[in-house]
Scaffold this motif. Structure first.
Motif, PDB file in Angstrom:
ATOM      1  N   LEU A  95       0.406  -4.389  -3.238  1.00 43.62           N
ATOM      2  CA  LEU A  95       1.501  -3.261  -3.646  1.00 43.62           C
ATOM      3  C   LEU A  95       1.116  -2.934  -5.338  1.00 43.62           C
ATOM      4  O   LEU A  95       1.682  -3.361  -6.327  1.00 43.62           O
ATOM      5  CB  LEU A  95       2.534  -4.004  -4.156  1.00 43.62           C
ATOM      6  CG  LEU A  95       4.026  -2.667  -3.622  1.00 43.62           C
ATOM      7  CD1 LEU A  95       3.548  -1.542  -2.846  1.00 43.62           C
ATOM      8  CD2 LEU A  95       5.222  -3.607  -4.089  1.00 43.62           C
ATOM      9  N   PHE A  96       1.374  -1.700  -5.138  1.00 34.26           N
ATOM     10  CA  PHE A  96       0.674  -0.924  -6.627  1.00 34.26           C
ATOM     11  C   PHE A  96       2.235   0.043  -6.627  1.00 34.26           C
ATOM     12  O   PHE A  96       2.705   1.113  -5.710  1.00 34.26           O
ATOM     13  CB  PHE A  96      -0.008   0.709  -6.388  1.00 34.26           C
ATOM     14  CG  PHE A  96      -1.221  -0.594  -6.635  1.00 34.26           C
ATOM     15  CD1 PHE A  96      -1.853  -0.891  -7.780  1.00 34.26           C
ATOM     16  CD2 PHE A  96      -2.291  -0.606  -5.612  1.00 34.26           C
ATOM     17  CE1 PHE A  96      -3.433  -1.469  -7.670  1.00 34.26           C
ATOM     18  CE2 PHE A  96      -3.648  -0.970  -5.635  1.00 34.26           C
ATOM     19  CZ  PHE A  96      -3.993  -1.846  -6.765  1.00 34.26           C
ATOM     20  N   VAL A  97       3.365  -0.542  -7.537  1.00 38.10           N
ATOM     21  CA  VAL A  97       4.663   0.520  -7.927  1.00 38.10           C
ATOM     22  C   VAL A  97       4.168   1.180  -9.352  1.00 38.10           C
ATOM     23  O   VAL A  97       4.113   1.107 -10.298  1.00 38.10           O
ATOM     24  CB  VAL A  97       5.113  -0.243  -8.584  1.00 38.10           C
ATOM     25  CG1 VAL A  97       6.580   0.244  -7.882  1.00 38.10           C
ATOM     26  CG2 VAL A  97       5.493  -1.078  -6.230  1.00 38.10           C
ATOM     27  N   CYS A  98       4.878   2.752  -9.271  1.00 35.57           N
ATOM     28  CA  CYS A  98       5.173   3.276  -9.861  1.00 35.57           C
ATOM     29  C   CYS A  98       6.613   3.587 -10.004  1.00 35.57           C
ATOM     30  O   CYS A  98       7.496   3.398  -9.052  1.00 35.57           O
ATOM     31  CB  CYS A  98       4.021   3.971 -10.610  1.00 35.57           C
ATOM     32  SG  CYS A  98       4.041   5.691  -9.200  1.00 35.57           S
ATOM     33  N   VAL A  99       7.126   5.065 -10.819  1.00 34.15           N
ATOM     34  CA  VAL A  99       8.497   5.134 -10.306  1.00 34.15           C
ATOM     35  C   VAL A  99       8.016   6.713  -9.663  1.00 34.15           C
ATOM     36  O   VAL A  99       8.758   6.624  -8.804  1.00 34.15           O
ATOM     37  CB  VAL A  99       8.916   5.961 -12.116  1.00 34.15           C
ATOM     38  CG1 VAL A  99       9.659   6.565 -11.886  1.00 34.15           C
ATOM     39  CG2 VAL A  99       8.873   5.284 -13.134  1.00 34.15           C
ATOM     40  N   ARG A 100       7.454   7.666  -9.508  1.00 36.20           N
ATOM     41  CA  ARG A 100       7.310   8.715  -8.719  1.00 36.20           C
ATOM     42  C   ARG A 100       6.599   8.472  -7.546  1.00 36.20           C
ATOM     43  O   ARG A 100       6.853   9.544  -6.429  1.00 36.20           O
ATOM     44  CB  ARG A 100       7.255   9.461  -9.466  1.00 36.20           C
ATOM     45  CG  ARG A 100       7.801  10.230 -10.775  1.00 36.20           C
ATOM     46  CD  ARG A 100       9.926  11.092 -10.301  1.00 36.20           C
ATOM     47  NE  ARG A 100       9.814  11.343 -11.236  1.00 36.20           N
ATOM     48  CZ  ARG A 100      10.989  11.119 -12.146  1.00 36.20           C
ATOM     49  NH1 ARG A 100      12.015  10.806 -10.638  1.00 36.20           N
ATOM     50  NH2 ARG A 100      11.770  11.434 -12.171  1.00 36.20           N
ATOM     51  N   ASN A 101       5.765   7.603  -7.452  1.00 34.47           N
ATOM     52  CA  ASN A 101       4.550   7.466  -6.593  1.00 34.47           C
ATOM     53  C   ASN A 101       3.893   8.322  -6.307  1.00 34.47           C
ATOM     54  O   ASN A 101       3.719   8.445  -4.848  1.00 34.47           O
ATOM     55  CB  ASN A 101       5.566   6.215  -4.983  1.00 34.47           C
ATOM     56  CG  ASN A 101       4.033   6.122  -4.145  1.00 34.47           C
ATOM     57  OD1 ASN A 101       4.266   6.689  -2.548  1.00 34.47           O
ATOM     58  ND2 ASN A 101       3.496   5.856  -4.441  1.00 34.47           N
ATOM     59  N   ALA A 102       3.722   9.206  -7.103  1.00 29.57           N
ATOM     60  CA  ALA A 102       3.169  10.628  -6.871  1.00 29.57           C
ATOM     61  C   ALA A 102       2.254  10.627  -8.211  1.00 29.57           C
ATOM     62  O   ALA A 102       1.410  11.432  -8.171  1.00 29.57           O
ATOM     63  CB  ALA A 102       3.418  12.297  -7.943  1.00 29.57           C
ATOM     64  N   SER A 124       1.447   1.074  -2.076  1.00 28.15           N
ATOM     65  CA  SER A 124       1.983   2.283  -2.775  1.00 28.15           C
ATOM     66  C   SER A 124       2.816   2.106  -2.767  1.00 28.15           C
ATOM     67  O   SER A 124       3.570   2.420  -1.366  1.00 28.15           O
ATOM     68  CB  SER A 124       1.397   3.311  -3.466  1.00 28.15           C
ATOM     69  OG  SER A 124       0.934   4.411  -2.469  1.00 28.15           O
ATOM     70  N   ALA A 125       4.356   2.376  -3.842  1.00 32.31           N
ATOM     71  CA  ALA A 125       5.631   2.728  -3.826  1.00 32.31           C
ATOM     72  C   ALA A 125       6.361   3.511  -5.035  1.00 32.31           C
ATOM     73  O   ALA A 125       5.476   2.719  -6.025  1.00 32.31           O
ATOM     74  CB  ALA A 125       6.556   1.556  -3.341  1.00 32.31           C
ATOM     75  N   GLY A 126       7.320   3.976  -4.754  1.00 32.93           N
ATOM     76  CA  GLY A 126       7.800   4.536  -6.184  1.00 32.93           C
ATOM     77  C   GLY A 126       9.491   4.235  -6.292  1.00 32.93           C
ATOM     78  O   GLY A 126      10.127   4.010  -5.109  1.00 32.93           O
ATOM     79  N   SER A 127       9.713   3.415  -7.819  1.00 30.03           N
ATOM     80  CA  SER A 127      11.559   2.997  -7.583  1.00 30.03           C
ATOM     81  C   SER A 127      12.223   4.617  -7.885  1.00 30.03           C
ATOM     82  O   SER A 127      13.314   4.341  -7.219  1.00 30.03           O
ATOM     83  CB  SER A 127      11.368   2.932  -8.960  1.00 30.03           C
ATOM     84  OG  SER A 127      11.712   3.454 -10.189  1.00 30.03           O
ATOM     85  N   CYS A 176      11.682  -3.012  -9.473  1.00 27.70           N
ATOM     86  CA  CYS A 176      10.730  -4.473  -8.554  1.00 27.70           C
ATOM     87  C   CYS A 176      11.399  -5.279  -8.732  1.00 27.70           C
ATOM     88  O   CYS A 176      11.198  -6.209  -9.709  1.00 27.70           O
ATOM     89  CB  CYS A 176       9.030  -3.975  -9.051  1.00 27.70           C
ATOM     90  SG  CYS A 176       8.406  -4.758  -7.660  1.00 27.70           S
ATOM     91  N   PRO A 177      11.788  -5.685  -7.220  1.00 25.94           N
ATOM     92  CA  PRO A 177      12.302  -7.148  -7.183  1.00 25.94           C
ATOM     93  C   PRO A 177      11.135  -8.281  -7.798  1.00 25.94           C
ATOM     94  O   PRO A 177      10.284  -8.040  -7.262  1.00 25.94           O
ATOM     95  CB  PRO A 177      12.801  -7.223  -6.005  1.00 25.94           C
ATOM     96  CG  PRO A 177      12.079  -6.308  -4.510  1.00 25.94           C
ATOM     97  CD  PRO A 177      11.928  -5.101  -5.974  1.00 25.94           C
ATOM     98  N   VAL A 178      11.667  -9.226  -7.977  1.00 24.09           N
ATOM     99  CA  VAL A 178      10.609 -10.180  -8.719  1.00 24.09           C
ATOM    100  C   VAL A 178      11.064 -11.730  -7.581  1.00 24.09           C
ATOM    101  O   VAL A 178      12.281 -12.350  -7.033  1.00 24.09           O
ATOM    102  CB  VAL A 178      10.761 -11.484  -9.619  1.00 24.09           C
ATOM    103  CG1 VAL A 178      10.142 -12.563 -10.276  1.00 24.09           C
ATOM    104  CG2 VAL A 178      10.765  -9.866 -10.388  1.00 24.09           C
ATOM    105  N   TYR A 179      10.218 -12.139  -6.717  1.00 24.42           N
ATOM    106  CA  TYR A 179      10.220 -13.252  -5.525  1.00 24.42           C
ATOM    107  C   TYR A 179       9.005 -14.333  -6.237  1.00 24.42           C
ATOM    108  O   TYR A 179       8.113 -13.892  -6.450  1.00 24.42           O
ATOM    109  CB  TYR A 179       9.252 -12.486  -4.434  1.00 24.42           C
ATOM    110  CG  TYR A 179      10.696 -12.352  -3.471  1.00 24.42           C
ATOM    111  CD1 TYR A 179      11.616 -12.042  -3.414  1.00 24.42           C
ATOM    112  CD2 TYR A 179      10.575 -10.823  -3.158  1.00 24.42           C
ATOM    113  CE1 TYR A 179      13.287 -11.649  -2.898  1.00 24.42           C
ATOM    114  CE2 TYR A 179      11.215  -9.726  -3.254  1.00 24.42           C
ATOM    115  CZ  TYR A 179      12.270 -10.150  -3.091  1.00 24.42           C
ATOM    116  OH  TYR A 179      13.174  -9.173  -1.846  1.00 24.42           O
TER     117      TYR A 179
END
Length: 222
Positions: A95-102, A124-127, A176-179
């Motif tokens: 999973l790749f995460v940034c702010v805008r997912n743009a 991928s996803a954005g916060s 991003c939550p941590v597991y």
């Protein structure tokens, strides 16, 4: 009836509410069949409704909302099934995460999908996702043979993180939550938002090198 968000409802609609409701019902029925024995129809319906609301709240063009809702709900339900141990897959998920997912996360996901093929499931996803992938990002990736024309920004959801084996963050801080049991990486990469095509190319090439290193590490362990 489906609950349509008031913010989105204040905009001019490309589709009547009645037509949209029928489309969402059809999506829910199709996914309920697909996930028979995994999730109840009520759970599927709830995820379809939630997915629509998340996308509609930031959508500029509503004509594509039904198809995007189907795609997003499918991704979330597939991730939830893995996270809850309802399905058993042998493919690693990144999973790749940034702010805008743009920008950054879309670039990274595009490169990893190209390099790894079906050996890795890439998300991928954005916060704080926006409506569209940055046009210069799409153009820069097209130059190197990675098509992002069908990509769209998606909100970061809990089940997507829980299903991932590797989570790569790029500028989203503590969103991003941590597991436990997952590998977390943070890549300090400049945001391409608002940058010229030349600057986006530089960022693209930096992300490509990072992804190539990640691929080398992943396939050693697979």
């Amino acid at each position: 009836m489906w609950n349509h968000p008031s913010e989105a409802g204040s905009r001019a609609l490309d589709l009547s509410t009645a037509v949209l409701d029928r489309q969402l019902e059809q999506i829910a029925d199709q996914l309920a069949t697909r996930f028979t024995g995994v999730f109840s129809p009520a759970t599927v319906r709830r995820y379809v409704g939630e997915s629509f609301d998340m996308l509609a709240s930031r959508s500029r063009v509503r004509r594509f909302l039904p198809s995007l809702t189907a795609s997003f709900a499918t991704e979330r339900l597939t991730a939830l099934a893995k996270a809850e141990g309802r399905t058993h897959g042998t493919v690693s998920e990144v999973l790749f995460v940034c702010v805008r997912n743009a920008g950054r996360s879309q670039i990274a996901a595009g490169f990893l999908s190209q390099l790894a093929g079906d050996r890795v499931l890439v998300r991928s996803a954005g916060s704080l996702p926006v409506a569209l992938v940055d046009p210069n990002v799409v153009a820069a990736m097209d130059e190197v043979g990675v098509f992002l024309g069908a990509a769209y920004p998606k909100p970061l959801t809990d089940e997507i993180v829980r299903a991932a084996d590797v989570v790569v963050t790029m500028g989203c801080g503590d969103a991003c939550p941590v597991y436990a049991g997952k590998r977390y990486l943070d890549w300090p990469i400049e945001d391409p938002e608002g940058k010229s095509l030349m600057e986006v190319r530089r960022i693209r090439d930096q992300i490509q090198r990072q992804v190539q290193d990640l691929v080398a590490e992943l396939f050693v362990k697979l």
